[in-house]
Design a protein around this motif. Structure first.
Motif, PDB file in Angstrom:
ATOM      1  N   LEU A  75       0.843  -1.193   0.000  1.00  0.00           N
ATOM      2  CA  LEU A  75       0.000   0.000   0.000  1.00  0.00           C
ATOM      3  C   LEU A  75       0.882   1.249   0.000  1.00  0.00           C
ATOM      4  CD1 LEU A  75      -2.555  -1.132   2.745  1.00  0.00           C
ATOM      5  CD2 LEU A  75      -2.596  -1.598   0.284  1.00  0.00           C
ATOM      6  N   HIS A  76       0.969   1.890  -1.153  1.00  0.00           N
ATOM      7  CA  HIS A  76       1.787   3.104  -1.260  1.00  0.00           C
ATOM      8  C   HIS A  76       0.995   4.300  -1.756  1.00  0.00           C
ATOM      9  CE1 HIS A  76       5.932   2.294  -0.213  1.00  0.00           C
ATOM     10  NE2 HIS A  76       5.788   1.088  -0.728  1.00  0.00           N
ATOM     11  N   GLY A  77      -0.185   4.071  -2.225  1.00  0.00           N
ATOM     12  CA  GLY A  77      -1.001   5.160  -2.754  1.00  0.00           C
ATOM     13  C   GLY A  77      -1.570   4.769  -4.093  1.00  0.00           C
ATOM     14  N   SER A  78      -2.790   4.271  -4.078  1.00  0.00           N
ATOM     15  CA  SER A  78      -3.449   3.911  -5.338  1.00  0.00           C
ATOM     16  C   SER A  78      -3.729   5.181  -6.122  1.00  0.00           C
ATOM     17  CB  SER A  78      -4.752   3.165  -5.050  1.00  0.00           C
ATOM     18  OG  SER A  78      -5.668   4.022  -4.395  1.00  0.00           O
ATOM     19  N   MET A 117       0.759   2.437  10.205  1.00  0.00           N
ATOM     20  CA  MET A 117      -0.568   2.089  10.719  1.00  0.00           C
ATOM     21  C   MET A 117      -1.639   3.046  10.180  1.00  0.00           C
ATOM     22  SD  MET A 117      -0.712  -0.665  12.332  1.00  0.00           S
ATOM     23  CE  MET A 117      -2.296  -0.558  13.129  1.00  0.00           C
ATOM     24  N   SER A 118      -1.294   4.331  10.088  1.00  0.00           N
ATOM     25  CA  SER A 118      -2.293   5.292   9.601  1.00  0.00           C
ATOM     26  C   SER A 118      -2.676   5.012   8.149  1.00  0.00           C
ATOM     27  CB  SER A 118      -1.795   6.731   9.769  1.00  0.00           C
ATOM     28  OG  SER A 118      -0.611   6.936   9.038  1.00  0.00           O
ATOM     29  N   MET A 119      -1.684   4.630   7.338  1.00  0.00           N
ATOM     30  CA  MET A 119      -1.980   4.282   5.936  1.00  0.00           C
ATOM     31  C   MET A 119      -2.854   3.034   5.901  1.00  0.00           C
ATOM     32  SD  MET A 119      -1.322   4.982   2.613  1.00  0.00           S
ATOM     33  CE  MET A 119       0.279   5.625   2.245  1.00  0.00           C
ATOM     34  N   ALA A 120      -2.549   2.045   6.742  1.00  0.00           N
ATOM     35  CA  ALA A 120      -3.341   0.813   6.794  1.00  0.00           C
ATOM     36  C   ALA A 120      -4.781   1.115   7.164  1.00  0.00           C
ATOM     37  CB  ALA A 120      -2.727  -0.162   7.800  1.00  0.00           C
ATOM     38  N   LYS A 121      -4.985   1.970   8.166  1.00  0.00           N
ATOM     39  CA  LYS A 121      -6.343   2.316   8.593  1.00  0.00           C
ATOM     40  C   LYS A 121      -7.091   3.087   7.512  1.00  0.00           C
ATOM     41  CE  LYS A 121      -5.499   2.063  13.488  1.00  0.00           C
ATOM     42  NZ  LYS A 121      -5.429   2.706  14.765  1.00  0.00           N
ATOM     43  N   HIS A 122      -6.387   3.958   6.805  1.00  0.00           N
ATOM     44  CA  HIS A 122      -7.026   4.720   5.726  1.00  0.00           C
ATOM     45  C   HIS A 122      -7.497   3.779   4.613  1.00  0.00           C
ATOM     46  CE1 HIS A 122      -8.046   8.243   3.425  1.00  0.00           C
ATOM     47  NE2 HIS A 122      -7.328   7.811   2.410  1.00  0.00           N
ATOM     48  N   TYR A 123      -6.658   2.860   4.210  1.00  0.00           N
ATOM     49  CA  TYR A 123      -7.025   1.880   3.192  1.00  0.00           C
ATOM     50  C   TYR A 123      -8.174   1.001   3.670  1.00  0.00           C
ATOM     51  CZ  TYR A 123      -3.543   2.426  -0.471  1.00  0.00           C
ATOM     52  OH  TYR A 123      -2.821   2.884  -1.530  1.00  0.00           O
ATOM     53  N   LEU A 137       4.709  -2.825   7.966  1.00  0.00           N
ATOM     54  CA  LEU A 137       6.159  -2.943   7.930  1.00  0.00           C
ATOM     55  C   LEU A 137       6.744  -1.552   7.729  1.00  0.00           C
ATOM     56  CD1 LEU A 137       6.564  -6.118   5.688  1.00  0.00           C
ATOM     57  CD2 LEU A 137       6.799  -5.974   8.155  1.00  0.00           C
ATOM     58  N   THR A 138       6.928  -0.838   8.829  1.00  0.00           N
ATOM     59  CA  THR A 138       7.483   0.504   8.762  1.00  0.00           C
ATOM     60  C   THR A 138       8.940   0.402   8.328  1.00  0.00           C
ATOM     61  OG1 THR A 138       6.026   1.162  10.549  1.00  0.00           O
ATOM     62  CG2 THR A 138       7.855   2.637  10.068  1.00  0.00           C
ATOM     63  N   PRO A 139       9.326   1.160   7.313  1.00  0.00           N
ATOM     64  CA  PRO A 139      10.702   1.055   6.824  1.00  0.00           C
ATOM     65  C   PRO A 139      11.708   1.532   7.870  1.00  0.00           C
ATOM     66  CG  PRO A 139       9.558   2.857   5.752  1.00  0.00           C
ATOM     67  CD  PRO A 139       8.550   2.136   6.581  1.00  0.00           C
ATOM     68  N   CYS A 140      12.809   0.837   7.935  1.00  0.00           N
ATOM     69  CA  CYS A 140      13.871   1.198   8.863  1.00  0.00           C
ATOM     70  C   CYS A 140      14.730   2.273   8.204  1.00  0.00           C
ATOM     71  CB  CYS A 140      14.718  -0.031   9.189  1.00  0.00           C
ATOM     72  SG  CYS A 140      16.042   0.316  10.335  1.00  0.00           S
ATOM     73  N   GLN A 166       3.180  14.707  -1.463  1.00  0.00           N
ATOM     74  CA  GLN A 166       1.841  15.168  -1.791  1.00  0.00           C
ATOM     75  C   GLN A 166       0.987  15.117  -0.524  1.00  0.00           C
ATOM     76  OE1 GLN A 166       0.843  11.007  -3.914  1.00  0.00           O
ATOM     77  NE2 GLN A 166      -0.558  12.618  -4.431  1.00  0.00           N
ATOM     78  N   GLN A 167      -0.121  15.807  -0.566  1.00  0.00           N
ATOM     79  CA  GLN A 167      -0.999  15.930   0.596  1.00  0.00           C
ATOM     80  C   GLN A 167      -1.418  14.569   1.140  1.00  0.00           C
ATOM     81  OE1 GLN A 167      -4.470  18.298  -0.117  1.00  0.00           O
ATOM     82  NE2 GLN A 167      -5.333  17.909   1.878  1.00  0.00           N
ATOM     83  N   LEU A 168      -1.750  13.649   0.269  1.00  0.00           N
ATOM     84  CA  LEU A 168      -2.197  12.324   0.685  1.00  0.00           C
ATOM     85  C   LEU A 168      -1.185  11.630   1.575  1.00  0.00           C
ATOM     86  CD1 LEU A 168      -4.155   9.873   0.404  1.00  0.00           C
ATOM     87  CD2 LEU A 168      -2.821   9.225  -1.595  1.00  0.00           C
ATOM     88  N   LYS A 169       0.088  11.824   1.303  1.00  0.00           N
ATOM     89  CA  LYS A 169       1.144  11.159   2.061  1.00  0.00           C
ATOM     90  C   LYS A 169       1.475  11.892   3.362  1.00  0.00           C
ATOM     91  CE  LYS A 169       1.951   8.029  -1.111  1.00  0.00           C
ATOM     92  NZ  LYS A 169       1.915   6.621  -0.960  1.00  0.00           N
TER      93      LYS A 169
END
Length: 190
Positions: A75-78, A117-123, A137-140, A166-169
């Protein structure tokens, strides 16, 4: 099977109407060819443009060589989420197809991998995804020193933004947080 795959490769782009659909088809063909040469147990697609669409469609077929391949989506931004966030949500034939391909890919993937986690919840909310199939999997990004420890420096002013600007990110939130951190640790920060 190999001769059938080679014949299918000759389907021209115009038969698919849109480049993204044809690209998804080409990826599925390449994966099938690769599976004949090498055992593949997992494939990861990005969500953008629904590149896993044809692979997941074909995996439903009873005789598909990709039947037992685990497919996950990063999940990176559809395109649909990006378009909504940027105020460019259009329902042209091409956009509708791309949005459908992305939704289908997300719906039929075995697992989704999110960088936060926030991206996961948004999706999960936007696409009505099952939370049990999402992993974070938060990047190190820590630089480990020679002694296998992080060289902590309270004066360090290095920040990393993981994502498209971008705003979405969340770039605006990131900048505000960065300014707050600088102000907390450096009286001269502006």
């Amino acid at each position: 099977l190999l001769s059938n795959l080679k014949q299918e490769e000759n389907i021209p782009m115009w038969a698919f109407h849109f480049q993204e659909y044809h690209l998804s088809y080409q990826i599925a063909q390449a994966l099938k060819m690769l599976t004949l040469i090498e055992k593949i147990s997992i494939v990861e697609f990005c969500d953008y443009l629904g590149l896993g669409y044809v692979t997941l469609k074909e995996r439903k077929l009873t005789d598909c060589i990709l039947k037992n391949v685990h497919i996950q989506v990063k999940l990176h931004g559809s395109k649909e989420l990006c378009d909504v966030a940027d105020g460019e949500y259009l329902l042209t034939k091409r956009q509708s197809l791309i949005y459908h391909m992305e939704k289908y890919t997300l719906q039929y993937a075995d697992k989704w991998v999110s960088p936060s986690m926030s991206m996961a919840k948004h999706y999960q909310f936007f696409y009505q995804l099952n939370p049990d199939n999402i992993s974070c999997l938060t990047p190190c990004y820590e630089k480990i020193g020679t002694g296998k420890a992080h060289p902590r420096n309270a004066r360090s002013k290095n920040f990393m933004f993981y994502g498209k600007l971008q705003q979405l990110k969340g770039i605006a939130t990131f900048i505000k947080a960065g300014v707050k951190v600088l102000n907390l640790y450096d009286d001269k920060a502006q």
